[in-house]
Design an enzyme around this catalytic site. Sequence first.
Site, mmCIF file in Angstrom:
data_model
loop_
_atom_site.group_PDB
_atom_site.id
_atom_site.type_symbol
_atom_site.label_atom_id
_atom_site.label_comp_id
_atom_site.label_asym_id
_atom_site.label_seq_id
_atom_site.Cartn_x
_atom_site.Cartn_y
_atom_site.Cartn_z
ATOM 1 N N THR A 83 1.008 -1.075 -0.026
ATOM 2 C CA THR A 83 -0.136 0.108 -0.110
ATOM 3 C C THR A 83 0.823 1.079 0.120
ATOM 4 O O THR A 83 1.828 1.199 0.804
ATOM 5 C CB THR A 83 -1.019 -0.059 1.358
ATOM 6 O OG1 THR A 83 -1.325 1.445 1.530
ATOM 7 C CG2 THR A 83 -0.334 -0.404 2.520
ATOM 8 N N CYS A 196 -1.410 4.615 -5.809
ATOM 9 C CA CYS A 196 -2.371 4.080 -4.920
ATOM 10 C C CYS A 196 -2.568 2.730 -5.520
ATOM 11 O O CYS A 196 -2.636 2.677 -7.083
ATOM 12 C CB CYS A 196 -3.717 4.616 -4.751
ATOM 13 S SG CYS A 196 -4.885 3.454 -3.911
#
Length: 232
Positions: A83, A196
Amino acid sequence: MKTIGLLGGMSWESTAEYYRLLNEFTRDRLGGLHSARCVVYSVDFAEVERLQSEGRWSEAGELLAAAAGALEAAGADLVLLCTNTMHKVADRVQAGISVPLLHLADATADAVRAAGIGRVGLLGTAFTMEQDFYRGRLAAAGLDVRVPDAGGRALVHRVIYEELCRGVVREESRAAYRAVIEALAADGAEGVVLGCTEIELLIGPDDSPVPVFPTARIHAEAAVTAALATVG
């Protein structure tokens, strides 16, 4: 091959992509029936998202450091934090383990520089776009980083949490992202970092007038390279 530890679940949608990419890159490098040596620790994203929204980053760091420690105990020789946003606590995660944490922003900066690009647009969560933990790391690597305007940032953030992290991919959101990317290119961005790991579920090279840098793919490829590197 060294064992890669995946610290995932943020969201599981992109962690599944990491697993696929690691195995595809390993097969491409080694051929035949080869696949990646890896272990996965998947956290409950609802708990992490609550800590994010409440600004409880120290607690989030402790949670992820403990998970990384479990990966090391399971045999991981290096760890991927799957992430971009939670690299805000990357230092705490690294402090909790004795094996390397392969930093996503560093792998991304290397890929951008290798492409001969110096000015990039950055898409991601509001945390990633607006705070310095990620932008500053890219800038320290010599990149000029641009982000969307306030409306564009709000749109990109909303789609990530309300759609992509839930496995929802909408054409209208793809069109909206394309408009944000076009605005970044018009502002001088020579490439766009998909900062992202879920954005790759929505946006690909054909959706941008400039090169895109898919961070999950970049991270996974860098991990396979590191895992196959000769020891000593």
